[in-house]
Design a protein around this motif. Structure first.
Motif, mmCIF file in Angstrom:
data_model
loop_
_atom_site.group_PDB
_atom_site.id
_atom_site.type_symbol
_atom_site.label_atom_id
_atom_site.label_comp_id
_atom_site.label_asym_id
_atom_site.label_seq_id
_atom_site.Cartn_x
_atom_site.Cartn_y
_atom_site.Cartn_z
ATOM 1 N N MET A 57 107.358 -72.678 65.816
ATOM 2 C CA MET A 57 106.140 -72.997 65.080
ATOM 3 C C MET A 57 106.276 -74.345 64.377
ATOM 4 O O MET A 57 107.364 -74.720 63.936
ATOM 5 N N GLU A 58 105.141 -75.024 64.253
ATOM 6 C CA GLU A 58 105.126 -76.236 63.444
ATOM 7 C C GLU A 58 105.246 -75.831 61.982
ATOM 8 O O GLU A 58 104.841 -74.732 61.597
ATOM 9 N N LYS A 59 105.801 -76.726 61.163
ATOM 10 C CA LYS A 59 106.086 -76.394 59.766
ATOM 11 C C LYS A 59 104.838 -75.919 59.025
ATOM 12 O O LYS A 59 104.900 -74.920 58.310
ATOM 13 N N HIS A 60 103.721 -76.580 59.199
ATOM 14 C CA HIS A 60 102.537 -76.167 58.445
ATOM 15 C C HIS A 60 102.042 -74.783 58.876
ATOM 16 O O HIS A 60 101.558 -74.015 58.050
ATOM 17 N N HIS A 61 102.212 -74.434 60.143
ATOM 18 C CA HIS A 61 101.858 -73.072 60.581
ATOM 19 C C HIS A 61 102.828 -72.041 60.000
ATOM 20 O O HIS A 61 102.431 -70.937 59.612
ATOM 21 N N ARG A 62 104.095 -72.416 59.949
ATOM 22 C CA ARG A 62 105.115 -71.539 59.367
ATOM 23 C C ARG A 62 104.834 -71.325 57.886
ATOM 24 O O ARG A 62 104.885 -70.199 57.387
ATOM 25 N N ASP A 63 104.479 -72.398 57.185
ATOM 26 C CA ASP A 63 104.153 -72.300 55.754
ATOM 27 C C ASP A 63 102.931 -71.412 55.528
ATOM 28 O O ASP A 63 102.910 -70.604 54.599
ATOM 29 N N GLU A 64 101.910 -71.559 56.375
ATOM 30 C CA GLU A 64 100.717 -70.720 56.257
ATOM 31 C C GLU A 64 101.060 -69.244 56.477
ATOM 32 O O GLU A 64 100.585 -68.374 55.739
ATOM 33 N N ALA A 65 101.871 -68.973 57.488
ATOM 34 C CA ALA A 65 102.263 -67.590 57.780
ATOM 35 C C ALA A 65 103.075 -67.014 56.621
ATOM 36 O O ALA A 65 102.875 -65.849 56.232
ATOM 37 N N ASP A 66 103.987 -67.806 56.056
ATOM 38 C CA ASP A 66 104.786 -67.347 54.909
ATOM 39 C C ASP A 66 103.898 -67.043 53.700
ATOM 40 O O ASP A 66 104.087 -66.032 53.027
ATOM 41 N N ALA A 67 102.922 -67.914 53.443
ATOM 42 C CA ALA A 67 102.018 -67.714 52.297
ATOM 43 C C ALA A 67 101.179 -66.456 52.487
ATOM 44 O O ALA A 67 101.006 -65.662 51.548
ATOM 45 N N LEU A 68 100.692 -66.248 53.691
ATOM 46 C CA LEU A 68 99.891 -65.065 53.964
ATOM 47 C C LEU A 68 100.728 -63.791 53.852
ATOM 48 O O LEU A 68 100.297 -62.796 53.258
ATOM 49 N N LEU A 69 101.933 -63.831 54.374
ATOM 50 C CA LEU A 69 102.827 -62.685 54.267
ATOM 51 C C LEU A 69 103.124 -62.370 52.803
ATOM 52 O O LEU A 69 103.097 -61.205 52.382
ATOM 53 N N GLU A 70 103.374 -63.395 52.018
ATOM 54 C CA GLU A 70 103.646 -63.210 50.592
ATOM 55 C C GLU A 70 102.426 -62.611 49.879
ATOM 56 O O GLU A 70 102.566 -61.710 49.044
ATOM 57 N N THR A 71 101.240 -63.079 50.231
ATOM 58 C CA THR A 71 100.005 -62.536 49.650
ATOM 59 C C THR A 71 99.873 -61.047 49.959
ATOM 60 O O THR A 71 99.578 -60.233 49.087
ATOM 61 N N TYR A 72 100.105 -60.685 51.217
ATOM 62 C CA TYR A 72 100.001 -59.281 51.625
ATOM 63 C C TYR A 72 101.071 -58.422 50.954
ATOM 64 O O TYR A 72 100.800 -57.313 50.508
ATOM 65 N N ARG A 73 102.288 -58.956 50.875
ATOM 66 C CA ARG A 73 103.374 -58.208 50.208
ATOM 67 C C ARG A 73 103.043 -57.957 48.747
ATOM 68 O O ARG A 73 103.250 -56.850 48.246
ATOM 69 N N THR A 74 102.532 -58.979 48.080
ATOM 70 C CA THR A 74 102.146 -58.827 46.673
ATOM 71 C C THR A 74 101.049 -57.790 46.523
ATOM 72 O O THR A 74 101.112 -56.930 45.643
ATOM 73 N N ALA A 75 100.042 -57.857 47.379
ATOM 74 C CA ALA A 75 98.925 -56.906 47.320
ATOM 75 C C ALA A 75 99.396 -55.472 47.508
ATOM 76 O O ALA A 75 98.832 -54.544 46.922
ATOM 77 N N LEU A 76 100.449 -55.287 48.284
ATOM 78 C CA LEU A 76 100.962 -53.936 48.565
ATOM 79 C C LEU A 76 102.129 -53.554 47.659
ATOM 80 O O LEU A 76 102.708 -52.476 47.813
#
Length: 79
Positions: A57-76
């Motif tokens: 993955m390109e870095k910005h896609h990796r960063d987006e995926a990490d941010a989304l995963l973190e958001t979901y983890r926090t929500a749960l």
């Protein structure tokens, strides 16, 4: 005569695809063997596959995926 040229060109494309498919099978076997070797030395193959996917993955896609995963983890509440 055009039909003969088209038929010959089509045959060449088909044969080329067949050769590439055979090479792909060989490479897939090599990849499977490499993962098997890594597993036999104690590495976790599932994690390795994740790392390989992330490295593609390109870095910005990796960063987006990490941010989304973190958001979901926090929500749960999975902190």
């Amino acid at each position: 005569m055009t039909d003969n040229v088209s038929a010959e060109q089509l045959r060449q494309f088909i044969e080329r695809v067949e050769r590439l498919e055979e090479e792909k099978r060989g490479l897939q076997d090599d990849i499977k063997d490499t993962y098997g070797e890594a597993k036999s030395t104690g590495f976790d193959v599932k994690t390795m596959r994740s790392i390989v996917r992330l490295r593609r993955m390109e870095k910005h896609h990796r960063d987006e995926a990490d941010a989304l995963l973190e958001t979901y983890r926090t929500a749960l509440g999975l902190q």
